[in-house]
Scaffold this active site. Structure first.
Site, short mmCIF file in Angstrom:
data_model
loop_
_atom_site.label_atom_id
_atom_site.label_comp_id
_atom_site.label_asym_id
_atom_site.label_seq_id
_atom_site.Cartn_x
_atom_site.Cartn_y
_atom_site.Cartn_z
N SER A 186 -2.05 -56.97 104.33
CA SER A 186 -2.95 -57.18 103.19
C SER A 186 -4.25 -57.90 103.56
O SER A 186 -4.99 -57.42 104.43
CB SER A 186 -2.16 -57.94 102.10
N ASP A 318 -1.56 -48.95 96.04
CA ASP A 318 -0.19 -49.41 96.28
C ASP A 318 0.26 -50.47 95.27
O ASP A 318 1.18 -51.22 95.53
CB ASP A 318 -0.04 -49.90 97.73
N HIS A 350 2.79 -52.34 97.83
CA HIS A 350 2.12 -53.34 98.66
C HIS A 350 3.08 -54.31 99.35
O HIS A 350 2.83 -54.74 100.47
CB HIS A 350 1.15 -54.12 97.76
#
Ligand SMILES: *[C@@H]1O[C@H](CO)[C@@H](O)[C@H](O)[C@H]1NC(C)=O
Ligand SMILES: *[C@@H]1O[C@H](CO)[C@@H](O)[C@H](O)[C@H]1NC(C)=O
Ligand SMILES: *[C@@H]1O[C@H](CO)[C@@H](O)[C@H](O)[C@H]1NC(C)=O
Ligand SMILES: *[C@@H]1O[C@H](CO)[C@@H](O)[C@H](O)[C@H]1NC(C)=O
Length: 370
Positions: A186, A318, A350
């Site tokens: 991320s 996501d 995610h």
């Protein structure tokens, strides 16, 4: 956001190798926003509520400790973990009387588990670490963690980049002068990019094998826009987004994750209300209308009473990061000589990417194939 896909990428960093796949390079894990343990020590003269402790004898775990996130107690928590923005120095400060530290730099523990009690809800890189241990990797020797104060953006994490460089060099030396694989999730993706941009190519050739990114938030996310208006409940039905917002919006990292001008058109509608649409062109109005002008000051691009129930124009991704941002790694292919591998992972979200069997297999393959 519709959950359609997330992205796995592997960037070759060294210009002297031609494959991402190689045996037994040590790994350094670089977490995303919220992806590490956080500790606080307090000695305050004021508290927001009589039930809030004003002092602690030592550091205690503060991040995702579910005991601190129940009603009323959460007000104490917010006051301890939020930041205060100084719009003159453009830096943030903890609440007076609060010290915050990120424990265990170098160890995998604080990025495997967000909560030291190892509550399953706080599992982070642990499945990936376990998969690598099965292949012969060793925690704290060939596997290292590099957590940082994810509340802050790179401008306030300059000491982290120095520590990370040292960790890379130490890990290289301690493993028979073997270059390191950086593995980021991320916001850890753009943090790694920022770090690598600070280094000379000759340093990267020597010390870095490749950068693997899971769900990299290359171009930010529309979700950040949302958080300024309605907060984020972190996907937990136990939490209230509007309450969490009081802490979340004080984090300059959130401003850093605003949709990037490289990925969104200036006139593309991000938030729609009955009377006004917000785009990157008038995003300053948005910060004024949500009554958080500091947010505008924190946002790094400069262009030149909020309404209820805004609609977010999200598209697919996501669940946290938009698809175009996730696919940002593709744009590197044309910008560097070294190869970039990218893989879309359909229907993986995610956080799910951290335990997805295919992803564990790709990472294992990185280790196994010479
Ligand atoms: C707490 O802060 C007060 C001043 O506000 C100071 O006198 C005291 O020594 C501090 N206590 C500790 C344990 O640091
Ligand atoms: C800082 O914020 C205050 C309060 O919002 C504002 O009045 C002031 O003009 C700001 N100063 C700068 C330098 O932006
Ligand atoms: C790794 O190091 C940390 C911090 O020193 C320690 O708490 C942890 O137990 C170590 N893990 C292993 C598997 O040795
Ligand atoms: C906002 O944008 C939508 C679609 O792009 C449009 O239909 C609508 O009229 C706009 N609203 C305002 C207030 O401009």
């Amino acid at each position: 956001m519709k959950i359609t896909q997330t992205t796995f990428c592997c960037f070759l960093i060294s210009s002297v190798v031609n494959t991402c796949y190689s045996a037994f390079h040590p790994f350094i894990f670089i977490p995303g926003d919220g992806g590490s343990q956080v500790e606080a020590k307090i000695n305050k003269t004021n508290s927001v509520h009589y039930i809030c402790a004003k002092t602690s004898t030592d550091y205690f775990n503060i991040w995702l400790n579910l005991e601190l996130l129940v009603p009323v107690v959460i007000d104490c928590w917010i006051d301890n973990i939020k930041l205060r923005y100084d719009n003159v120095t453009r830096r943030t400060l903890n609440t007076d009387g609060v010290e915050i530290r990120i424990p265990g730099f170098g160890s995998t523990e604080p990025v495997e588990w967000l909560d030291p009690s190892r509550a399953s809800s706080g599992a982070y890189f642990t499945d990936i670490v376990n998969a690598l241990v099965k292949l012969g990797h060793v925690r704290n020797q060939t596997l290292k963690g590099a957590p940082f104060d994810f509340r802050k953006a790179p401008n306030e994490n300059q000491d982290y980049f120095v520590k990370l460089k040292q960790l890379v060099e130490e890990t290289y030396e301690a493993n028979g002068k073997t270059s390191v694989i950086l593995l980021a999730h991320s916001m850890g993706g753009p943090m790694s990019q920022y770090f690598l941009n600070l280094q000379k190519q000759s340093w990267k050739d020597k010390y870095i094998k490749c950068l693997v990114t899971l769900s990299g938030a290359w171009g930010g996310s529309v979700k950040a826009v949302k958080v300024y208006a309605i907060g984020d409940d972190l996907g937990s039905y136990m939490l209230n987004g509007k309450v969490m917002k009081l802490e979340q919006i004080t984090n300059p990292s959130l401003a850093w994750l605003m949709p990037s001008r490289n990925y969104w058109k200036m006139d593309e509608v991000l938030v729609q209300t009955d009377t006004k649409n917000y785009t990157l062109d008038n995003i300053k109005d948005y910060f004024m209308d949500v009554e958080y002008p500091d947010g505008w000051d924190m946002v790094f691009y400069k262009p030149g009473a909020f309404y209820d129930n805004p609609t977010l124009i999200n598209g697919d991704g996501d669940g946290t990061v938009n698809r175009r941002s996730l696919e940002g790694c593709k744009t590197w292919s044309s910008k560097q000589r070294q190869k970039v591998y990218d893989l879309a992972l359909p229907k993986v979200d995610h956080m799910g990417i951290l335990k997805d069997v295919n992803v564990l297999e790709y990472i294992s393959n990185l280790v196994n194939s010479l």
